[in-house]
Enzyme design. Structure first.
Site, PDB file in Angstrom:
ATOM      1  CE1 TYR A 139      -3.236  -3.005   0.796  1.00 39.61           C
ATOM      2  CE2 TYR A 139      -4.582  -1.024   0.654  1.00 39.61           C
ATOM      3  CZ  TYR A 139      -4.481  -2.394   0.633  1.00 39.61           C
ATOM      4  OH  TYR A 139      -5.604  -3.162   0.450  1.00 39.61           O
ATOM      5  CE  LYS A 207       2.898 -18.550  -0.318  1.00 38.66           C
ATOM      6  NZ  LYS A 207       2.028 -19.745  -0.320  1.00 38.66           N
ATOM      7  CG  ASP A 240      -0.999 -20.779   0.939  1.00 40.11           C
ATOM      8  OD1 ASP A 240      -0.533 -20.598   2.092  1.00 40.11           O
ATOM      9  OD2 ASP A 240      -0.394 -21.424   0.058  1.00 40.11           O
ATOM     10  CG  ASP A 264      -7.860  -5.468   1.249  1.00 40.48           C
ATOM     11  OD1 ASP A 264      -8.870  -4.982   1.783  1.00 40.48           O
ATOM     12  OD2 ASP A 264      -7.728  -5.595   0.011  1.00 40.48           O
ATOM     13  CG  ASP A 268     -13.291  -8.058   1.817  1.00 42.81           C
ATOM     14  OD1 ASP A 268     -13.375  -7.300   2.806  1.00 42.81           O
ATOM     15  OD2 ASP A 268     -13.445  -7.643   0.645  1.00 42.81           O
TER      16      ASP A 268
HETATM   17  C1  IPM Z   1     -10.628  -1.842   3.005  1.00 40.52           C
HETATM   18  C2  IPM Z   1     -10.812  -1.436   1.576  1.00 40.52           C
HETATM   19  C3  IPM Z   1      -9.685  -0.502   1.169  1.00 40.52           C
HETATM   20  C4  IPM Z   1      -8.382  -1.247   1.302  1.00 40.52           C
HETATM   21  C5  IPM Z   1      -9.853   0.065  -0.260  1.00 40.52           C
HETATM   22  C6  IPM Z   1     -11.174   0.768  -0.423  1.00 40.52           C
HETATM   23  C7  IPM Z   1      -8.716   0.969  -0.642  1.00 40.52           C
HETATM   24  O1  IPM Z   1     -10.891  -2.535   0.746  1.00 40.52           O
HETATM   25  O2  IPM Z   1     -10.701  -0.976   3.884  1.00 40.52           O
HETATM   26  O3  IPM Z   1     -10.420  -3.018   3.262  1.00 40.52           O
HETATM   27  O4  IPM Z   1      -7.927  -1.905   0.361  1.00 40.52           O
HETATM   28  O5  IPM Z   1      -7.789  -1.163   2.374  1.00 40.52           O
HETATM   29 MN    MN Z   2     -10.791  -4.436   1.789  1.00 45.18          MN
END
Ligand code: IPM
Ligand code: MN
Length: 368
Positions: A139, A207, A240, A264, A268
């Site tokens: 990032y 990793k 993984d 990240d 999710d």
């Molecule tokens: C999150 C989002 C952000 C990230 C995006 C919107 C830049 O996906 O907060 O997880 O990648 O960190």
């Molecule tokens: Mn995200």
């Protein structure tokens, strides 16, 4: 005695952001009354609408201004008419960097009556927290094109970490695990581990077999810092493999600490296992500065203005903000009320709660 007051910067943002933020604030005001503190709110219009109107993303002066607050409460940033990446980098990521919000804290908790796509998994199996490093790695945006546009073009994007960056994140994770189990040890520990004095478990997600520089550093720092926390059991998992375990045996996790991009992605997946985006909160934390709290979901432009999105993620985000401000009792009250309201929801999914967005917020207030 004068009562405590917190200065909160509110950034409702775009899409459904303002709708869910309104419910979060409704709950915050109610719980503040009950616990005798007050909220001094200031609203900021950063996001897609302002950008389209003025061309401005996040002025330097805004960053300085935000530092004067006790916390930032954010809805969501993103606009269908703005090219992807501009608002993310110009507002959200910029805030993370400028305020040095180096921890992204994402609790993963399956509540009673919430449907998980994991068959046979129940609330006892899914209750951990992911500590995602939030300002480094891929990032940082360091990279380059070589021979751009040519047939043998090369693109480079560097995963960069300094030792202090890794160390402060890992240390935060160990401290958090200790706090998390100050009252009671983690239920996943065996008799023998309890006898040895362990109370919590922290898993490093990396990793090391492929990313031999970055995760060599992470691994060394992790085990060095671990020596100072003999009460925290340590474990290591490749990223993984962790995806397999998060689905097949999430009960093995108490806390996971990881670098930015891996964090990240796995959060999710984690959010999906806890019932989806309608429920997942997060905090962008600078332990020594001002921190920013936002639901993990985005701006959901397709549902804007319909009053159908689930405000629970934002209400739990408000709970995290109060925890951070030291209002533990108030935070516990919010969680207890949310638990009750969730029990009456048909589903966590958009449009399927059985309530409108504001009805759901009202119900949480009623249950406080
Ligand atoms: C999150 C989002 C952000 C990230 C995006 C919107 C830049 O996906 O907060 O997880 O990648 O960190
Ligand atoms: Mn995200």
């Amino acid at each position: 005695m004068s009562r405590k007051s917190y200065k909160i910067a509110v950034i409702p943002g775009d899409g459904i952001g303002p709708e869910v933020v309104a419910e979060g604030l409704k709950v915050l005001h109610a719980v503040a009354r009950k616990h005798n503190f007050s909220l001094d709110l200031a609203e900021f219009d950063f996001g897609g609408k302002r950008y389209l109107r003025t061309g401005e993303l996040l002025p330097e002066s805004a960053v300085a201004g935000l530092k004067a607050f006790n916390a930032i409460f954010l809805g969501g940033i993103g606009h269908p008419d703005v090219k992807p990446g501009i608002l993310e980098r110009g507002v959200l990521l910029k805030l993370r960097f400028a305020l040095d919000l180096y921890i992204n804290l994402r609790p993963v908790k399956l509540y009673e009556n919430v449907r998980t796509p994991l068959r046979d998994k129940s609330p006892e199996d899914i209750d951990y927290v992911v500590i995602r490093e939030n300002t480094g790695g891929l990032y940082t945006g360091v990279g380059e094109f070589q021979r751009k546009g040519s047939p043998d073009e090369v693109a480079v994007q560097s995963m960069i970490y300094s030792r202090p960056q890794v160390e402060r994140c890992v240390r935060y994770a160990f401290e958090l695990m200790r706090r998390r189990h100050s009252a009671q040890p983690w239920r996943g520990l065996s008799e023998e581990q309890l006898r040895k004095g362990y109370r919590a478990k922290l898993t490093l997600c990396g990793k090391t077999n492929v990313l031999t520089y970055v995760f060599d550093l992470w691994e060394r720092v992790f085990y060095e810092v671990a020596k100072e926390y003999p009460d925290v059991l340590t474990d290591y998992c490749h990223v993984d493999a962790i995806c397999i375990y998060m689905v097949e045996s999430p009960g093995r996790f108490d806390g996971i600490v990881t670098e930015n991009m891996f964090g990240d992605i796995i959060t999710d997946l984690a959010a999906a296992t806890q019932g989806g985006m309608g429920i997942a909160p997060s905090g962008n934390i600078n332990p020594a500065g001002v921190s920013m709290f936002e639901p993990v979901h985005g701006t959901a432009p397709a549902f804007t203005g319909q009053g159908v999105v689930n405000p629970v993620a934002t209400i739990l985000t408000a709970m995290m903000m109060l925890q951070h401000l030291g209002e533990d009792k108030a935070a516990q009250d919010i969680e207890a009320a949310v638990k009750k309201v969730i029990k009456g929801m048909k589903s966590m999914l958009v449009g399927q709660m059985g309530y409108s967005t504001s009805e759901a917020g009202d119900l949480v207030v009623k249950n406080l």
